[in-house]
Design a protein around this motif. Structure first.
Motif, short mmCIF file in Angstrom:
data_model
loop_
_atom_site.label_atom_id
_atom_site.label_comp_id
_atom_site.label_asym_id
_atom_site.label_seq_id
_atom_site.Cartn_x
_atom_site.Cartn_y
_atom_site.Cartn_z
N LEU A 160 0.83 -1.20 0.00
CA LEU A 160 0.00 0.00 0.00
C LEU A 160 0.87 1.25 0.00
O LEU A 160 0.57 2.23 -0.67
CB LEU A 160 -0.90 0.01 1.23
N ASP A 161 1.95 1.17 0.78
CA ASP A 161 2.87 2.28 0.89
C ASP A 161 3.46 2.63 -0.46
O ASP A 161 3.50 3.79 -0.86
CB ASP A 161 3.98 1.89 1.87
N ARG A 162 3.90 1.59 -1.15
CA ARG A 162 4.51 1.81 -2.45
C ARG A 162 3.50 2.42 -3.43
O ARG A 162 3.81 3.33 -4.18
CB ARG A 162 5.04 0.49 -3.01
N LEU A 163 2.28 1.92 -3.33
CA LEU A 163 1.22 2.41 -4.18
C LEU A 163 0.96 3.89 -3.91
O LEU A 163 0.81 4.70 -4.82
CB LEU A 163 -0.06 1.62 -3.89
N ASN A 164 0.93 4.23 -2.62
CA ASN A 164 0.69 5.63 -2.24
C ASN A 164 1.80 6.53 -2.74
O ASN A 164 1.54 7.63 -3.21
CB ASN A 164 0.59 5.75 -0.72
N ARG A 165 3.04 6.03 -2.61
CA ARG A 165 4.16 6.86 -3.03
C ARG A 165 4.09 7.09 -4.54
O ARG A 165 4.34 8.18 -5.01
CB ARG A 165 5.49 6.19 -2.65
N ARG B 121 -6.28 3.95 -12.95
CA ARG B 121 -6.46 3.31 -11.66
C ARG B 121 -6.62 1.80 -11.83
O ARG B 121 -6.06 1.01 -11.10
CB ARG B 121 -7.69 3.90 -10.96
N ALA B 122 -7.39 1.43 -12.84
CA ALA B 122 -7.63 0.01 -13.08
C ALA B 122 -6.32 -0.72 -13.36
O ALA B 122 -6.16 -1.88 -13.00
CB ALA B 122 -8.61 -0.16 -14.23
N ARG B 123 -5.37 -0.02 -14.01
CA ARG B 123 -4.10 -0.66 -14.33
C ARG B 123 -3.14 -0.60 -13.15
O ARG B 123 -2.39 -1.54 -12.90
CB ARG B 123 -3.47 0.02 -15.55
N ALA B 124 -3.15 0.56 -12.45
CA ALA B 124 -2.15 0.77 -11.40
C ALA B 124 -2.45 -0.04 -10.15
O ALA B 124 -1.55 -0.61 -9.54
CB ALA B 124 -2.08 2.26 -11.05
N VAL B 125 -3.70 -0.12 -9.80
CA VAL B 125 -4.05 -0.76 -8.53
C VAL B 125 -4.04 -2.27 -8.71
O VAL B 125 -4.80 -2.82 -9.49
CB VAL B 125 -5.43 -0.29 -8.04
N ALA B 126 -3.15 -2.92 -7.99
CA ALA B 126 -3.14 -4.37 -7.98
C ALA B 126 -4.44 -4.82 -7.33
O ALA B 126 -5.04 -4.09 -6.56
CB ALA B 126 -1.95 -4.86 -7.17
N PRO B 127 -4.89 -6.04 -7.65
CA PRO B 127 -6.13 -6.51 -7.03
C PRO B 127 -6.07 -6.35 -5.51
O PRO B 127 -5.07 -6.72 -4.89
CB PRO B 127 -6.21 -7.98 -7.45
#
Lengths: 252, 343
Positions: free
Chosen positions: B6-11, B316-322
């Motif tokens: 989640l952290d990596r995603l946020n960054r 978002r659909a591509r960036a966010v892992a399931p």
């Protein structure tokens, strides 16, 4: 003997919907510190009564008095600010908002922070710890960061309860808190209500008679918008008119 | 594990955000180099107007069909102040904006009690009244001739060049956009977003939902006024067009085209429509409304979320892992058994 104090009183409360009388001259007296259950067959007017008590509907006749204030015709937000929290029968949440943020919104409501539009919403983090505590209390701590729409049904109901508790209400109105729940959730919710009733008054609409039996000090049976019987659970349960009302409803 | 993910995603999202901001500023500052400068100024004015409109539609769930009243009131107000007092144009714009916000107070007070089509109709009715008054009050507004000769006054600067004027107007627009962004991400904005999704719930929490709607209505009118005032100074005149209902329709079209509730999408929508209209006018094409209308309908039918909304949705659909599934601990999950009410 000194009469125990009433926190919620209705006097001859009536509500018409285009000529149909949904609630007819209901006079209730809810004693502070008790759990008061409203039961009755479908269409008895329980939810209408709830909406009258919380300002979502204006009564056609009669009065509602909360903690000595006549709140007849007041807006829902004014009544809420007197310390009346309600849950909704049809789960009423903000689909995209997380469980924690729901509780934060409720915690913020008394503080006036919500009026501030020129500062960052990170200020709301001051409510985070308390929000997670409350979520923990209803068994939702693990789901704090999930948006409400993704919560399973039972958990949505639990979130409703956490939101109501966040308002630290004197009077807690629960509209069918266990509706649609599985056995285990029902037991957990019953235990939870038994725990949070301390120092509060609870009025609940409930269909599940074992929940009513284990929680309620007083039971009011409504039928076709009128009070049929009122009294302790054991008495009400044995009342022939109540049995008839329920059986009649089932047969029909 | 999940936390670091989640952290990596946020960054990554934070980087994306700063990148977008930098790109946006680059475009904003470079615009008059690539376009005819008055058109560039039109774009940022309409952009701010559309963002103000989106504050109301996207964030409070209120569809106003009378926002021309605020844009136009400020256009005329700004013009009158600039013509008759000779103050710096910033002051004139602020004056016109204040007039728009003051007008919004009674209109909003009456309108926010209703929602949906009733809200739209009430705002439209008031806007038509403003149009009527503007048209009739010839001595002051110039009636059908419009208000001519609005000066671009700024002591020490010569703003007669539209290229220079763009850079004088841009900071005001940027401040307006900053304000809009701040409001959306404020405690107030959070209550408002909740009230849009479920007003009854918000009221049961003790929030006076109507007050919140009134405040955002006035803020939206204020920002619309800011844009309208700058627009009038840019053109040197205010015409009846500014208070006509087609202006209310045009700003709605921009926001919907860009993506309702996306805030920055409104800028894209405004840029697209202003640019297109200018291009069609230059090409000598008369029926601009026909073309913009067809494009509008096509976009709305194909990309329901608007331009910006569709792009961010795809990203978002591509960036966010399931999303990591919650443990199967919830054995009493009734989703299949129970018709679950979603709100």
């Amino acid at each position: 003997m000194k009469q125990s104090q009433a926190i919620l009183v209705t006097r001859h409360l009536s509500k018409d919907f285009r000529g149909f009388r949904a609630i007819n001259a209901v006079s209730l007296r809810v004693v502070a510190g008790t759990v008061h259950a409203l039961v009755g067959p479908n269409g008895a007017g329980k939810t209408t009564l709830f909406n009258l008590l919380t300002g979502f509907l204006k009564p056609t006749e009669g009065h509602v008095v909360v903690a000595g204030h006549d709140v007849t015709g007041h807006s829902p937000e004014r009544i809420a600010r007197l310390g009346v929290a309600r849950s909704f029968q049809v789960t009423s949440l903000f689909p995209k908002v997380t469980a924690r943020e729901h509780v934060e919104l409720a915690l913020q409501s008394g503080t006036g922070l919500g009026r501030i539009f020129w500062r960052t919403d990170r200020l709301m983090r001051r409510f985070s710890d308390r929000a997670v505590e409350l979520l923990d209390e209803v068994g939702l701590a693990r789901l704090a960061e999930r948006p409400a729409e993704s919560l399973p049904y039972g958990q949505k109901r639990a979130l409703e309860l956490a939101i109501a508790l966040a308002l630290n209400p004197k009077l807690l109105l629960l509209d069918e808190p266990t509706a649609g729940m599985g056995l285990e959730d029902v037991d957990r919710t019953t235990a939870l209500i038994a725990r949070v009733r301390a120092g509060r008054t609870v009025v609940m609409v409930e269909h599940n008679m074992s929940v009513v039996g284990s929680l309620a000090d007083t039971v009011t049976v409504l039928q076709r918008g009128e009070v049929l019987v009122e009294g302790p659970y054991e008495e009400v349960k044995a009342e022939p008119r109540v049995i008839e009302a329920y059986l009649g409803a089932h047969v029909a | 594990m999940i936390l670091t993910l989640l952290d990596r995603l946020n960054r990554r999202r934070a980087w994306l955000r700063w990148g977008l901001l930098a790109a946006g500023l680059l475009v904003a500052f470079g615009l008059p180099w690539t376009l005819y400068p008055p058109v560039a100024t039109d774009i940022v004015c309409w952009g701010l107007f559309a963002v103000a409109f989106d504050l109301l539609l996207g964030h409070a769930g209120l569809l106003s069909f009378g926002h021309a009243a605020f844009w136009g009131t400020s256009a005329y107000g700004t013009g009158l102040i600039a013509i008759h007092s000779g103050v710096p144009f910033y002051v004139a714009v602020l004056g016109g904006t204040a007039a728009a916000a003051m007008l919004a107070l009674p209109i909003g007070y009456l309108a926010v009690r209703r929602s949906g089509i009733y809200f739209a109709m009430i705002t439209l009715a008031f806007a038509q009244m403003v149009y009527f008054v503007t048209n009739q009050w010839r001595d002051v507004t110039g009636g059908e001739n419009g208000l001519q000769g609005i000066p671009r006054t700024l002591p020490g600067f010569d703003l007669s060049n539209s290229f220079v004027f763009y850079y004088a107007a841009l900071p005001v627009v940027l401040l307006g956009l900053l304000a809009a962004w701040r409001i959306v991400h404020s405690p107030f904005g959070r209550v408002l977003a909740a009230a849009r999704e479920n007003p009854a719930r918000v009221r049961a929490l003790g929030y006076p939902a109507d007050h919140y709607k009134l405040v955002i209505f006035v803020i939206s009118a204020f920002l619309a006024g800011l844009a309208g005032g700058l627009y009038a100074v840019n053109h040197g005149f205010a015409s009846l067009q500014e208070v006509y209902w087609t202006t209310s329709g045009k700003v709605a079209m921009m926001t919907i085209l860009g993506g309702i509730g996306t805030l920055w999408g409104s800028l894209v929508g405004a840029a697209a429509i202003v640019r297109l209209e200018d291009w069609l006018a230059t090409a000598g094409f008369e029926a601009t409304g026909l073309v913009t209308g067809v494009i509008f309908i096509a976009v709305v039918l194909i990309f329901r979320r608007g331009i910006w909304g569709t792009i961010t949705h795809l990203l978002r659909a591509r960036a966010v892992a399931p999303v990591p599934q919650i443990e199967p601990h919830l054995e009493h999950d009734h989703d299949e058994l129970q018709p679950t009410p979603t709100n």
